[in-house]
Each structure stands twice: as structure tokens, then as C-alpha cells.
Design a protein around this motif. Structure first.
Motif, PDB file in Angstrom:
ATOM      1  N   VAL A 122      -5.828  60.838  48.674  1.00  0.00           N
ATOM      2  CA  VAL A 122      -4.915  61.980  48.788  1.00  0.00           C
ATOM      3  C   VAL A 122      -5.381  62.908  49.901  1.00  0.00           C
ATOM      4  CG1 VAL A 122      -4.104  64.065  47.613  1.00  0.00           C
ATOM      5  CG2 VAL A 122      -4.118  61.877  46.407  1.00  0.00           C
ATOM      6  N   TRP A 123      -6.677  63.170  49.957  1.00  0.00           N
ATOM      7  CA  TRP A 123      -7.227  64.039  51.005  1.00  0.00           C
ATOM      8  C   TRP A 123      -6.893  63.503  52.383  1.00  0.00           C
ATOM      9  CZ3 TRP A 123     -11.460  62.583  54.244  1.00  0.00           C
ATOM     10  CH2 TRP A 123     -11.893  63.599  55.097  1.00  0.00           C
ATOM     11  N   ALA A 172      -9.873  71.189  38.465  1.00  0.00           N
ATOM     12  CA  ALA A 172      -8.872  72.118  39.003  1.00  0.00           C
ATOM     13  C   ALA A 172      -9.261  72.600  40.393  1.00  0.00           C
ATOM     14  CB  ALA A 172      -8.703  73.306  38.062  1.00  0.00           C
ATOM     15  N   PHE A 173     -10.537  72.871  40.601  1.00  0.00           N
ATOM     16  CA  PHE A 173     -11.035  73.284  41.915  1.00  0.00           C
ATOM     17  C   PHE A 173     -10.794  72.198  42.960  1.00  0.00           C
ATOM     18  CE2 PHE A 173     -15.088  74.313  44.505  1.00  0.00           C
ATOM     19  CZ  PHE A 173     -14.375  75.100  45.393  1.00  0.00           C
ATOM     20  N   VAL A 174     -11.047  70.936  42.599  1.00  0.00           N
ATOM     21  CA  VAL A 174     -10.807  69.821  43.522  1.00  0.00           C
ATOM     22  C   VAL A 174      -9.319  69.723  43.853  1.00  0.00           C
ATOM     23  CG1 VAL A 174     -10.861  67.307  43.773  1.00  0.00           C
ATOM     24  CG2 VAL A 174     -12.846  68.503  42.834  1.00  0.00           C
ATOM     25  N   LEU A 175      -8.468  69.816  42.845  1.00  0.00           N
ATOM     26  CA  LEU A 175      -7.023  69.710  43.074  1.00  0.00           C
ATOM     27  C   LEU A 175      -6.512  70.845  43.955  1.00  0.00           C
ATOM     28  CD1 LEU A 175      -5.856  68.625  39.512  1.00  0.00           C
ATOM     29  CD2 LEU A 175      -6.028  67.198  41.562  1.00  0.00           C
ATOM     30  N   LEU A 201     -13.473  73.478  52.000  1.00  0.00           N
ATOM     31  CA  LEU A 201     -13.264  73.682  50.569  1.00  0.00           C
ATOM     32  C   LEU A 201     -13.297  72.365  49.782  1.00  0.00           C
ATOM     33  CD1 LEU A 201     -12.892  76.123  48.786  1.00  0.00           C
ATOM     34  CD2 LEU A 201     -10.429  75.830  48.979  1.00  0.00           C
ATOM     35  N   TYR A 202     -12.634  71.330  50.301  1.00  0.00           N
ATOM     36  CA  TYR A 202     -12.615  70.049  49.592  1.00  0.00           C
ATOM     37  C   TYR A 202     -14.015  69.433  49.469  1.00  0.00           C
ATOM     38  CZ  TYR A 202     -11.668  65.205  48.428  1.00  0.00           C
ATOM     39  OH  TYR A 202     -11.688  63.969  47.842  1.00  0.00           O
ATOM     40  N   PRO A 203     -14.817  69.386  50.538  1.00  0.00           N
ATOM     41  CA  PRO A 203     -16.169  68.839  50.358  1.00  0.00           C
ATOM     42  C   PRO A 203     -17.027  69.648  49.378  1.00  0.00           C
ATOM     43  CG  PRO A 203     -15.644  68.985  52.673  1.00  0.00           C
ATOM     44  CD  PRO A 203     -14.530  69.638  51.935  1.00  0.00           C
TER      45      PRO A 203
END
Length: 168
Positions: free
Chosen positions: A66-67, A131-134, A145-147
């Protein structure tokens, strides 16, 4: 999370070599498949239909898909993050697997007590981290932010699997 490690290394190799398969990973179909697999992984984990290792691996791997599919639309195809972030994920996951998860049956009682305390900490809850990852997948303006979110996910995965091994 061997699937996540292999997919991360594969993505980094594809990006580094500018493989002709890459445009397929950036299509709306790939994005939809990643989101569907992510939802299935989360549901399997929530309803306890899959072991923790399996649904964590599925969530992380589908999150990587998705990323790439979502973020590729926002950044240049040769952005260094598409090569370095997957390598970072693979390296971090490999290190914690080899040094912590595979050695967790040798932890002393004090370490186990601290690990259990961290697991009960509400700020380090798996639901909060998921939730933070999503959310981090949606915020493309902050590319780090994603890493960071995935680092928290990998750390939480390590804690959970270590405690499962200790309890068995």
C-alpha cells in the motif's frame, strides 16, 4: 516476519534496478489488493483466527505494498526512500528476530518483568500502533512518518512474539 523481510528486500532490489515490474506495483489494482490483504490480516488478528506472527507479517507486507502503490503517485519513481526504507525495514526486522526473538527463551526474570510491563502500557498498545501505521500511510507530506510507525510496529511485534515464546 520472514515474508515482510523478503518483500522489503525484493522491493528494494526492484527499485534499485528500475525493473519493468515496478509500474504494476503502483497501480490502483495493487493498492486495492494491498488494502484488502491488510484488512484480512487485521480481521484475522482481531478475531484470533491467525497466529500473531502470521497476521503481523500479513499486515506489514500488505502495508509495504500500500505504501509503495499510494506514495509512488506523490513522489518521483527514483526517490531514494523507495530503496532505503525497505532495506531499513528488512535490516531492523532481521536484527530483532535474530537477537531478541530467537533468544527470548534465555531472558532473565527481570527482563521478562520489564517486557510484561511495557506490553501492558496503553501507549504501546497494538491497536494504537496499527492506527498510527494506517494514518501514516495517508499522510504523504511527512515522508518519515510511515517508517517511524513501522518501527514502532516492529518493536511491538518483537515484544509480543518474545512473550508468546516465553509463555509457551
Amino acid at each position: 516476519m520472514i515474508g515482510f523481510i523478503l518483500c522489503s528486500v525484493s522491493l528494494a532490489a526492484l527499485v534499485q534496478n528500475q525493473n519493468q515490474f515496478l509500474p504494476l506495483l503502483a497501480t490502483p489494482v495493487a493498492l486495492g489488493v494491498g488494502l484488502a490483504l491488510m484488512a484480512v490480516s487485521l480481521l484475522a488478528g482481531y478475531f484470533k483466527k491467525a497466529p500473531t506472527v502470521i497476521w503481523h507479517d500479513g499486515f506489514a507486507t500488505s502495508g509495504l505494498l500500500v505504501w509503495y502503490a499510494y506514495w509512488m503517485q506523490e513522489f518521483n519513481y527514483d526517490a531514494p526512500m523507495f530503496f532505503f526504507f525497505p532495506l531499513y525495514f528488512a535490516l531492523l526486522t532481521s536484527i530483532v528476530t535474530l537477537t531478541l526473538i530467537n533468544k527470548s527463551e534465555y531472558f532473565d526474570l527481570e527482563s521478562i518483568r520489564h517486557l510484561r510491563h511495557l506490553e501492558k502500557n496503553s501507549y504501546f498498545n497494538i491497536g494504537t500502533i496499527v492506527a498510527f501505521v494506517l494514518i501514516s500511510l495517508l499522510i504523504t507530506r511527512h515522508y518519515m512518518l510511515y517508517p517511524i510507525a513501522m518501527t514502532f510496529f516492529i518493536i511491538r511485534h518483537t515484544m509480543t512474539v518474545c512473550l508468546e515464546i516465553i509463555d509457551s
